[in-house]
Design a protein around this motif. Structure first.
Motif, PDB file in Angstrom:
ATOM      1  N   PHE A  93       0.787  -1.182  -0.019  1.00 18.91           N
ATOM      2  CA  PHE A  93       0.077   0.254   0.090  1.00 18.91           C
ATOM      3  C   PHE A  93       0.919   1.395  -0.080  1.00 18.91           C
ATOM      4  N   LYS A 208      -6.862   8.085   4.318  1.00 15.95           N
ATOM      5  CA  LYS A 208      -5.467   7.477   4.085  1.00 15.95           C
ATOM      6  C   LYS A 208      -5.399   6.217   5.100  1.00 15.95           C
ATOM      7  N   ASP A 211      -7.750   3.578   4.149  1.00 15.89           N
ATOM      8  CA  ASP A 211      -7.423   2.810   3.002  1.00 15.89           C
ATOM      9  C   ASP A 211      -6.349   1.690   3.711  1.00 15.89           C
ATOM     10  N   LYS A 212      -5.702   1.937   4.220  1.00 17.70           N
ATOM     11  CA  LYS A 212      -4.406   1.039   4.927  1.00 17.70           C
ATOM     12  C   LYS A 212      -4.657   0.482   6.218  1.00 17.70           C
ATOM     13  N   LYS A 282     -14.940  -0.343  -0.356  1.00 19.75           N
ATOM     14  CA  LYS A 282     -14.068  -0.143  -1.120  1.00 19.75           C
ATOM     15  C   LYS A 282     -14.179  -1.372  -2.146  1.00 19.75           C
ATOM     16  N   TRP A 295      -5.707   4.489  -8.318  1.00 19.28           N
ATOM     17  CA  TRP A 295      -5.838   3.192  -7.672  1.00 19.28           C
ATOM     18  C   TRP A 295      -4.514   2.492  -7.263  1.00 19.28           C
ATOM     19  N   LEU A 297      -5.448   3.624  -4.276  1.00 16.01           N
ATOM     20  CA  LEU A 297      -5.892   4.759  -3.348  1.00 16.01           C
ATOM     21  C   LEU A 297      -7.315   4.830  -3.699  1.00 16.01           C
ATOM     22  N   TRP A 298      -8.221   4.972  -2.548  1.00 11.97           N
ATOM     23  CA  TRP A 298      -9.643   4.860  -2.511  1.00 11.97           C
ATOM     24  C   TRP A 298     -10.141   6.323  -1.815  1.00 11.97           C
ATOM     25  N   TYR A 299     -10.378   5.947  -0.522  1.00 17.85           N
ATOM     26  CA  TYR A 299     -10.676   7.029   0.365  1.00 17.85           C
ATOM     27  C   TYR A 299     -10.005   8.066   0.403  1.00 17.85           C
TER      28      TYR A 299
END
Length: 325
Positions: A93, A208, A211-212, A282, A295, A297-299
């Motif tokens: 990530f 962030k 996402d992770k 997601k 991509w 990365l989303w939120y």
């Protein structure tokens, strides 16, 4: 590359890195695209000082340079700390939101320390005249800023206080403290009026960390989204977006802001996309209409997109308020 690095966080191969000039390397390694959030905080402080009739271009310029370079120093030290703790080793990530200079072999530890030392020295050189002129409170603000630069990544982020730190830094510290070093007067009203934009910056770090979330949990990094759980964290981020606009409207109703600040509501045009993303899990695969460069990365991408729009209209409202009353 300078323009590209200020717009997005580019993914750089070792071959591309070797061809870059020193400024491009600095922009990439400090993740310069996100420094716009700090510039906006400095601009808000300046406009609020102008509204009070106490704006000083010299003081504001020192403030903006000091804050931006302090943020850049923090990003460099974040990478160094995570590298030393093994957080970014085989971390798929992390590579998606820009190169980890140490883990990718783009920089040696010594080179990164030199970058951080020079960047931090510029921040300190800009801040020192301000604290010498403004006295004990300014020294306290400088010490608080140094604390967050040095200890955000560890231990604050590890114990669910990283997001709280972002609210304090991008609001009362940067905007409230910035107003103080420009004008020489501390104003609690300004500190409170900083909260809408501070919440915007916090939604970015929240996105962030959502996402992770799985990667952080596996490494025992207990960010607030890890502690809350993914669904609750996503709903919390939505609540913060709503609160950003509610606080602006409330300040207008109270008379703290002029009605011109309602132009900030135009930022709602940027909200449906990130809110829709936050209300759903997601997707497992990249949607056809979603940029391959962004991509997976989303939120965080949605939150950054919204915060940039909100910040621009928030600044526009302050400008209109200053010139039109």
């Amino acid at each position: 590359m300078w323009v590209r690095a200020l717009r997005v966080i580019p993914r750089i191969s070792p071959e591309e890195w070797r061809k870059l000039d020193v400024i491009s390397r600095w922009l990439v390694s400090t993740r310069a695209a996100v420094l716009i959030m700090t510039f906006i905080s400095a601009a808000v402080a300046g406009l609020l000082a102008a509204r009070a009739g106490m704006f000083s271009l010299w003081h504001w310029a020192l403030l903006a340079v000091g804050l931006i370079f302090a943020h850049a120093t923090n990003n460099l030290l974040n990478d160094l700390t995570d590298f030393e703790r093994g957080v970014d080793k085989d971390n798929y990530f992390r590579t998606q939101y820009g190169p980890q200079p140490l883990e990718a072999g783009l920089m040696t530890r010594k080179e990164l320390l030199v970058y951080a030392a020079v960047t931090g020295a510029i921040a300190l050189a800009a801040g020192l005249p301000l604290v010498l002129e403004r006295g004990p409170l300014a020294w306290g603000l400088l010490a608080a800023g140094a604390f967050f630069v040095l200890f955000y990544t560890w231990p604050l982020k590890y114990i669910g206080l990283g997001e709280v730190a972002v609210i304090l830094v991008w609001g009362p510290l940067m905007i409230g403290g910035g107003y103080f070093v420009i004008t020489g007067q501390w104003d609690w009203q300004v500190a409170l009026l900083s909260l809408p934009y501070a919440l915007g910056a916090t939604t970015v770090i929240f996105g962030k960390h959502i996402d992770k979330l799985k990667e952080d949990r596996a490494r025992r990094i207990y960010t607030l989204p890890v502690l809350l759980g993914e669904k609750a964290a996503r709903l919390t981020a939505v609540g913060m977006i709503v609160l950003m606009y509610a606080l602006v409207v409330f300040a207008v109703v109270r008379g703290d802001f002029s009605p011109w600040m309602l132009v900030t509501l135009a930022g709602l045009a940027y909200a449906p996309r990130p809110v829709g993303m936050l209300l759903r899990a997601k997707p497992a695969e990249r949607p056809a209409d979603y940029s391959a460069e962004i991509w997976p990365l989303w939120y965080v991408a949605g939150a950054f997109y919204h915060n940039r729009g909100f910040g621009m209209f928030f600044l526009l409202g302050l400008v209109l308020q200053f010139f039109l009353g």
